[in-house]
Design a protein around this motif. Structure first.
Motif, PDB file in Angstrom:
ATOM      1  N   ILE A 159       0.833  -1.245   0.133  1.00 54.96           N
ATOM      2  CA  ILE A 159       0.100   0.009   0.022  1.00 54.96           C
ATOM      3  C   ILE A 159       0.964   1.137   0.088  1.00 54.96           C
ATOM      4  O   ILE A 159       0.536   2.147  -0.746  1.00 54.96           O
ATOM      5  N   LYS A 160       1.801   1.297   0.726  1.00 54.72           N
ATOM      6  CA  LYS A 160       2.779   2.258   1.000  1.00 54.72           C
ATOM      7  C   LYS A 160       3.395   2.728  -0.217  1.00 54.72           C
ATOM      8  O   LYS A 160       3.566   3.891  -0.820  1.00 54.72           O
ATOM      9  N   THR A 161       3.984   1.630  -0.995  1.00 58.27           N
ATOM     10  CA  THR A 161       4.837   1.641  -2.347  1.00 58.27           C
ATOM     11  C   THR A 161       3.704   2.401  -3.291  1.00 58.27           C
ATOM     12  O   THR A 161       4.095   3.180  -3.973  1.00 58.27           O
ATOM     13  N   CYS A 162       2.684   1.759  -3.481  1.00 57.44           N
ATOM     14  CA  CYS A 162       1.789   2.079  -4.229  1.00 57.44           C
ATOM     15  C   CYS A 162       1.437   3.666  -4.179  1.00 57.44           C
ATOM     16  O   CYS A 162       1.452   4.506  -5.193  1.00 57.44           O
ATOM     17  N   LYS A 163       1.178   4.080  -2.936  1.00 56.44           N
ATOM     18  CA  LYS A 163       0.738   5.177  -2.788  1.00 56.44           C
ATOM     19  C   LYS A 163       1.906   6.451  -3.277  1.00 56.44           C
ATOM     20  O   LYS A 163       1.649   7.264  -3.636  1.00 56.44           O
ATOM     21  N   ALA A 164       3.020   5.930  -2.737  1.00 57.45           N
ATOM     22  CA  ALA A 164       4.145   6.624  -3.260  1.00 57.45           C
ATOM     23  C   ALA A 164       4.252   6.923  -4.850  1.00 57.45           C
ATOM     24  O   ALA A 164       5.035   7.869  -5.404  1.00 57.45           O
TER      25      ALA A 164
END
Length: 669
Positions: free
Chosen positions: A587-592
């Motif tokens: 999720i955090k990688t996608c958000k970035a």
């Protein structure tokens, strides 16, 4: 016994498992062999009244002979209503019974009942109260309302089956906690069980004439003439013309909006039931086909009237009050009884959330009904049902020169779902049959290898790359829906992606068919294997628009736990630290990278603490089955509120301000 085992793999059973997202290998079937109760009386028993859903009332239905007649609805049983606390009998409806089913030798035969017994009460008051006491104890034992089958032999009461009632409203089920179940709720058996012979579909009465368009003068309820009385099986009201259907050959006569009148419905009647504005039957109890299907279709129904087909004739205008089980002559003003409700699902408005709530859909026939629910689109459109419904392996169709047949059939199903939800997005997951599932299709044994573990075998993106000619058929169906039908809300999702190179290859195949990533055509992938967790940054950089985390497969592969193995299945838990770290990373990688992130499955509705973490991580959506949409949205709303409050406190502490001062500076969701 072999036939019982084999019934697990009928087309209807396979569809039901796909529709409910059950793993085919996880569903087991045991054939129970037990002594048959040669019942003098038998029936069913609901520990919560299934119509009023009053938790303080229990309902017993009973008839002479074997209980099959009550369960199937082939005759009208007695109905007894009992106060759950005091066990007082508060109501009785005694039905005339002139025949019963009994066992003679090795066969069940239809036997006549002596005239003196036909109108007698089937159970004595003492037996009713004894049965009520047993049922109350069973409900207490399981911690959940029960649907019980019972029988009386030699004056002794036997309980032959008990299972949870799965069709109660949420405000009713919230009072119970199912024994041994963390979520406090039994798994749903589906809106309509598979033996009903039908999947859930909306009724077809939108174009029915209004009450005002019916000929004749409207009379007040106080002056109305009662024609029939029966059991109120599905609440609601209708005024319209009668259509009597005594034979299956008459089904084509049924017009949209008419009131269907028949002896008793069967699965063959469902097309006519969808058209009906109300249903009236001669026979049947609360577990009959007419009762169950009418409730799921939302069609008012009065059953077990005993003489509807004799008293009513084609073209007669009647008013049905299915909340009380009454049929009136002509047009009756029931506005005081049938005031339209302003409430929405669950009795209150659905909250607005920043996190989008999508729905999982597999069957085109339910799309219109599901699209009316408070959802933001379809996060998982499964292809398997539509392909299985064709019944033939795609390779066989391709080699026989029938590719266009596959394209047209798939496009038709996709367009019905995309059209129902338009302009909301519909994310189509390309076919993800495992080899053992493909083998069940016609021609499948010729084309599919036998694998020891199909779950991690030849499936998903790997199959598309090795068999591009078959994957192109799906791409052509998508293009047909988007370009020929103008439904630009249809997107594509690739399942079981193992390597970044697979994304590159699939994008080239898409482009060869004229499908390019644009503002209104998104490419998603499913994150289901640990390799895609580790490579998620490279996959985002390669160019994708969204990911959907398949928490079931991902948990299984991260923890190394086969959830079909009963010995270790108890260790399976999506909330495991290892799994949550993987989800957080995705999720955090996608958000970035500006990539949409979602999760498909029931975990967000089952584990509120997991949902709180998803919100904290920054997931943009979740996708769940239709029956838990509102529950999930409320859990998310609570999680978002908690997240904002925590954020407010931290900012307040950092700035040395009161929380109230900080709230005014925070952007709204």
């Amino acid at each position: 016994m072999k036939k019982c085992w084999a019934s697990l793999f009928t087309p209807r059973s396979i569809f039901y498992r796909v529709e409910q997202n059950f793993d085919h290998r996880k569903v087991k079937l045991a054939v129970v062999v037990q002594h048959m109760v040669q019942s003098e009386k038998a029936g069913v028993f609901f520990t919560v009244d299934p119509i009023s859903q009053d938790v303080n009332k229990m309902t017993i239905e009973g008839a002479y002979g074997l209980g099959e007649t009550v369960v199937s609805g082939s005759l009208t049983p007695d109905t007894y209503t009992i106060n759950k606390k005091s066990l007082d009998i508060v109501d009785k409806k005694i039905a005339k019974q002139d025949w019963m089913l009994t066992k003679v030798g090795e066969k069940n035969v239809k036997a006549s009942i002596k005239k003196d017994f036909q109108q007698m009460q089937k159970l004595s008051d003492a037996q009713i109260q004894e049965l009520a006491r047993i049922g109350r104890n069973i409900e207490k034992h399981y911690g959940w309302p029960q649907d019980i089958e019972w029988a009386v032999e030699g004056g002794k009461v036997y309980i032959v089956q008990s299972r949870p009632i799965t069709t109660l409203r949420k405000d009713v089920t919230s009072r119970y906690t199912l024994a041994g179940t963390p979520g406090g709720k039994p798994e749903r058996e589906g809106p309509i069980s598979e033996d009903m012979g039908v999947s859930l579909e909306p009724s077809e009465q939108e174009n029915a004439p209004s009450r005002e368009e019916m000929p004749g003068e409207m009379v007040s309820i106080s002056k109305a003439k009662t024609i029939l009385k029966g059991l109120p099986a599905s609440p609601g009201f209708s005024t319209n013309r009668v259509r009597v259907l005594l034979d299956l050959d008459d089904l084509s006569k049924m017009q949209s909006g008419e009131i269907l009148v028949t002896v008793m419905t069967t699965p063959d009647f469902v097309p006519a039931m969808r058209k009906a504005s109300a249903i009236i039957t001669d026979a049947g109890g609360l577990t009959s086909h007419a009762a169950i299907v009418s409730r799921e279709l939302g069609v008012p129904a009065v059953i077990g009237t005993g003489e509807a087909t004799r008293k009513l004739q084609d073209g007669m205008i009647v008013t049905v009050d299915a909340t009380k089980g009454i049929v009136y002559e002509g047009k009756v003003d029931i506005s005081e009884l049938a005031k339209p409700s302003t409430a929405v699902i669950g009795g209150e408005s659905s909250p607005i959330t920043a996190t989008r709530v999508y729905v999982n859909v597999a069957e085109p026939d339910v799309a219109e009904k599901v699209a009316k629910l408070p959802v933001d689109g379809v996060g998982l459109l499964r292809a398997e049902f539509m392909v299985a419904n064709m019944g033939v392996h795609p390779r066989k169709l391709y080699e026989e020169g029938r590719s266009q047949e596959f394209i047209d059939n798939l496009a038709e199903g996709l367009s019905r779902i995309a059209g129902a939800f338009y302009p909301r997005p519909v994310v189509y997951r390309a076919t993800d049959f495992k080899t053992n599932e493909y083998r069940n299709l016609e021609g499948g044994e010729k084309y599919e290898p036998e694998e020891e573990n199909p779950m991690i075998g030849y499936r998903g993106a790997m199959r598309y790359i090795r068999e591009p000619e078959l994957f192109e058929l799906e791409l052509k169906a998508i293009k047909k829906v988007r370009e020929d039908m103008g439904l630009k809300n249809l997107w594509l999702m690739i399942p079981f992606v193992r390597r970044t190179e697979q994304i590159i290859a699939i994008k080239r195949m898409m482009e060869s068919q004229g499908l390019h990533r644009t503002k209104d055509f998104k490419l998603w992938i499913m994150v289901e294997v640990p390799s895609s967790v580790f490579m998620i940054e490279e996959m985002c950089e390669e160019g994708i628009d969204g990911v959907s985390i398949g928490s079931n497969d991902l948990t299984q592969l991260i923890l190394g736990i086969d959830h079909d193995n009963a010995t270790i299945a108890g260790e399976f838990d999506e909330r495991s630290t290892a799994v949550m770290r993987a989800i957080q990373r995705v999720i955090k990688t996608c958000k970035a990278h500006g990539v949409t992130s979602s999760i498909c499955g029931q975990a967000p509705s089952v584990y509120p603490e997991l949902t709180e973490k998803l919100v904290e991580f920054g997931t943009t959506s979740v996708s769940v089955n239709p029956d838990v949409i509102e529950k999930t949205r409320r859990i998310i709303a609570g999680a978002e509120q908690k997240f904002l409050l925590d954020r407010t406190r931290k900012i307040a502490e950092k700035l040395g301000l009161d929380e109230g001062e900080v709230k005014h500076t925070l952007p709204s969701q």
